[in-house]
Design a protein around this motif. Sequence first.
Motif, PDB file in Angstrom:
ATOM      1  N   MET A 229       0.980  -1.077   0.054  1.00 15.06           N
ATOM      2  CA  MET A 229       0.092   0.162  -0.079  1.00 15.06           C
ATOM      3  C   MET A 229       0.892   1.141  -0.041  1.00 15.06           C
ATOM      4  SD  MET A 229      -3.082  -0.932   0.032  1.00 15.06           S
ATOM      5  CE  MET A 229      -4.329   0.271   0.619  1.00 15.06           C
ATOM      6  N   LEU A 230       0.399   2.346  -0.584  1.00 16.07           N
ATOM      7  CA  LEU A 230       1.025   3.520  -0.533  1.00 16.07           C
ATOM      8  C   LEU A 230       0.052   4.507   0.047  1.00 16.07           C
ATOM      9  CD1 LEU A 230       1.799   3.458  -4.522  1.00 16.07           C
ATOM     10  CD2 LEU A 230       3.385   3.197  -2.447  1.00 16.07           C
ATOM     11  N   ASP A 231       0.821   5.516   0.760  1.00 16.87           N
ATOM     12  CA  ASP A 231       0.008   6.695   1.500  1.00 16.87           C
ATOM     13  C   ASP A 231       0.285   7.860   0.910  1.00 16.87           C
ATOM     14  OD1 ASP A 231      -1.481   5.087   3.499  1.00 16.87           O
ATOM     15  OD2 ASP A 231       0.536   4.883   4.437  1.00 16.87           O
ATOM     16  N   CYS A 232      -0.557   8.468   0.383  1.00 14.35           N
ATOM     17  CA  CYS A 232      -0.613   9.989  -0.185  1.00 14.35           C
ATOM     18  C   CYS A 232       0.147  11.088   0.909  1.00 14.35           C
ATOM     19  CB  CYS A 232      -1.844  10.547  -0.732  1.00 14.35           C
ATOM     20  SG  CYS A 232      -1.849  11.913  -1.554  1.00 14.35           S
ATOM     21  N   GLY A 233       1.170  11.672   0.647  1.00 14.56           N
ATOM     22  CA  GLY A 233       1.571  12.719   1.386  1.00 14.56           C
ATOM     23  C   GLY A 233       0.700  13.738   1.578  1.00 14.56           C
ATOM     24  N   LEU A 234      -0.083  14.006   0.738  1.00 13.80           N
ATOM     25  CA  LEU A 234      -0.845  15.223   0.703  1.00 13.80           C
ATOM     26  C   LEU A 234      -2.100  14.970   1.319  1.00 13.80           C
ATOM     27  CD1 LEU A 234      -0.632  18.196  -0.370  1.00 13.80           C
ATOM     28  CD2 LEU A 234      -1.829  17.246  -2.446  1.00 13.80           C
TER      29      LEU A 234
END
Length: 61
Positions: free
Chosen positions: A1-6
């Motif tokens: 999974m990836l987490d959006c930094g914004l």
Amino acid sequence: MLDCGLCGFSFARDEASSCHRGCPMARGCGLVSCPSCGYEFPAESKLVALVTKLGKKLVNR
Ligand SMILES: [Zn+2]
């Protein structure tokens, strides 16, 4: 999974658009864009998102 930094949205790498049309490298530049807000960032690790978040905090100060 990836987490959006914004926006903090979590998504699988498959869900992300690999990169925007305006990218000079067209495809395979290593950036993914968040399906929620469209923010682009390197897909390598969560550390990158964290650093992005910290950097944003500093900029907003
Ligand atoms: Zn986002």
